[in-house]
Design an enzyme around this catalytic site. Structure first.
Site, PDB file in Angstrom:
ATOM      1  N   TYR A  42      12.091  -1.947 -30.433  1.00 23.52           N
ATOM      2  CA  TYR A  42      12.152  -1.095 -31.635  1.00 23.52           C
ATOM      3  C   TYR A  42      13.199  -1.559 -32.640  1.00 23.52           C
ATOM      4  O   TYR A  42      14.287  -1.975 -32.254  1.00 23.52           O
ATOM      5  CB  TYR A  42      12.504   0.346 -31.241  1.00 23.52           C
ATOM      6  CG  TYR A  42      11.454   1.015 -30.396  1.00 23.52           C
ATOM      7  CD1 TYR A  42      10.326   1.571 -30.983  1.00 23.52           C
ATOM      8  CD2 TYR A  42      11.591   1.089 -29.014  1.00 23.52           C
ATOM      9  CE1 TYR A  42       9.359   2.196 -30.205  1.00 23.52           C
ATOM     10  CE2 TYR A  42      10.618   1.714 -28.231  1.00 23.52           C
ATOM     11  CZ  TYR A  42       9.517   2.258 -28.836  1.00 23.52           C
ATOM     12  OH  TYR A  42       8.563   2.856 -28.072  1.00 23.52           O
TER      13      TYR A  42
ATOM     14  N   ASP B 191      -0.826  11.791 -26.538  1.00 22.81           N
ATOM     15  CA  ASP B 191      -0.933  12.212 -27.952  1.00 22.81           C
ATOM     16  C   ASP B 191      -2.358  12.695 -28.251  1.00 22.81           C
ATOM     17  O   ASP B 191      -2.565  13.689 -28.947  1.00 22.81           O
ATOM     18  CB  ASP B 191      -0.605  11.043 -28.896  1.00 22.81           C
ATOM     19  CG  ASP B 191       0.720  10.376 -28.552  1.00 22.81           C
ATOM     20  OD1 ASP B 191       1.578  11.048 -27.953  1.00 22.81           O
ATOM     21  OD2 ASP B 191       0.889   9.186 -28.879  1.00 22.81           O
TER      22      ASP B 191
END
Ligand code: ADP
Length: 306
Positions: free
Chosen positions: A100, A257
């Protein structure tokens, strides 16, 4: 028309391929859920509340959301920051690792932008957020965020929450456990995962998870456990719904999700808990048979629109 707001961080995704050519995707846990919710409940208003930049990557994100029919008016533009970026690396055994670049992303400053833009939500039926939404914020902005949710709850909005625990994003496990508890305490529909609770609270059974959450009186506890049955506890029922195991899993990214999006969309349509879990599990099962966080629309199970 059902009106929902999903809140969190959306990033530019760099899938690692053998070639040097770069393909950019757009993803982020709550963003994925917003897209899936809109695809499932096409005749509803879905907005995504986040902070992005004014750069061309941010424009790409906005275009992606627009193409999916998601309202982008709450994607607030930060004048000095960029969206976060992450790369997915797959090793020789097929294990995925995530890298990230999000320490100074626009979304970390979300609540300051919410204040500056005087964002005030009106007539919203549902707000969905996750542990990642909170984790990327500083402690001060996290508190502002929870106050913002409480204010919306007072106005009658249903609040839904998935802890989505990512240790790397938190200062430490105690902070993560404490903020997650606060988020649970203000939420109506909660999506604890067995793995998250084992890591965060040392819970080793669904009974322990339910015993932890029940005193906070959420309206619905939706307990996910991979391919194992989903347990849902409401004021009226305690239901165990089996999940059809997927044998050839390609990529588990965003299974949760998609599951939460499918479940919430079905409940927004007044479908029963059992029907909602079955639909959500079918959607999640489809997602994990395809690569990437957001699978092509044409492979999705049918939408719920009439
Ligand atoms: P999270 O990704 O949020 O930790 P889970 O791993 O529990 O959540 O997965 C969410 C949902 O995805 C499950 O409830 C189930 O419906 C579906 N799912 C996950 N793994 C599998 C699998 N191997 N086979 C079938 N369905 C799965």
């Amino acid at each position: 028309m059902h009106n929902s707001v999903f809140i969190g961080e959306v990033m530019v995704e760099l899938p690692m391929t053998q070639s040097d050519a770069v393909t950019l995707n757009v993803a982020g846990d709550t963003f994925n859920s917003a897209i899936y919710f809109k695809r499932v409940l096409e005749d509803s208003q879905v907005s995504y509340l986040t902070a992005i930049g004014t750069d061309s990557f941010s424009q790409r994100i906005t275009r992606f959301a627009e193409n999916e029919g998601v309202d982008t008016s709450l994607m607030l533009a930060h004048r000095h920051r960029l969206p976060g970026l992450y790369a997915v690396e797959t090793d020789s055994r097929g294990e995925r690792r995530f890298h990230y670049w999000r320490e100074s992303s626009a979304a970390k400053d979300l609540m300051n932008l919410v204040i500056n833009h005087k964002v005030s939500l009106r007539n919203v039926d549902l707000i969905y957020f996750s542990g990642i939404t909170m984790a990327v914020l500083s402690a001060t902005q996290r508190q502002m965020f929870l106050d913002f949710l409480i204010e919306n709850k007072r106005q009658g909005t249903t609040i839904a929450f998935d802890p989505n625990y990512r240790p790397i994003l938190w200062e430490g496990i105690e902070q993560a456990a404490d903020w997650t508890r606060q988020a649970y305490a203000l939420s109506d529909i909660v999506f604890p995962g067995v793995e998250d609770h084992a890591a965060l609270y040392g819970h080793s059974s669904s009974q322990q998870i339910v015993a932890y959450l029940s005193p906070m009186s959420p309206k619905e506890i939706v307990l996910k456990d991979g391919a194992n049955p989903v347990r849902v506890i409401t004021q009226y029922e305690d239901t165990l719904v089996p999940v059809t195991q997927v044998s050839h899993v390609v990529d588990t990214t965003s299974a949760g999700d998609g599951f939460t999006a499918g479940y919430l969309a079905c409940r927004a349509k007044q479908m029963s808990v059992k029907e909602a879990v079955e639909f959500a599990a079918q959607l999640a099962g489809t997602i994990i048979r395809h690569p990437g966080a957001i699978i092509p629309r044409h492979v999705m199970p049918c939408s719920l629109a009439t």
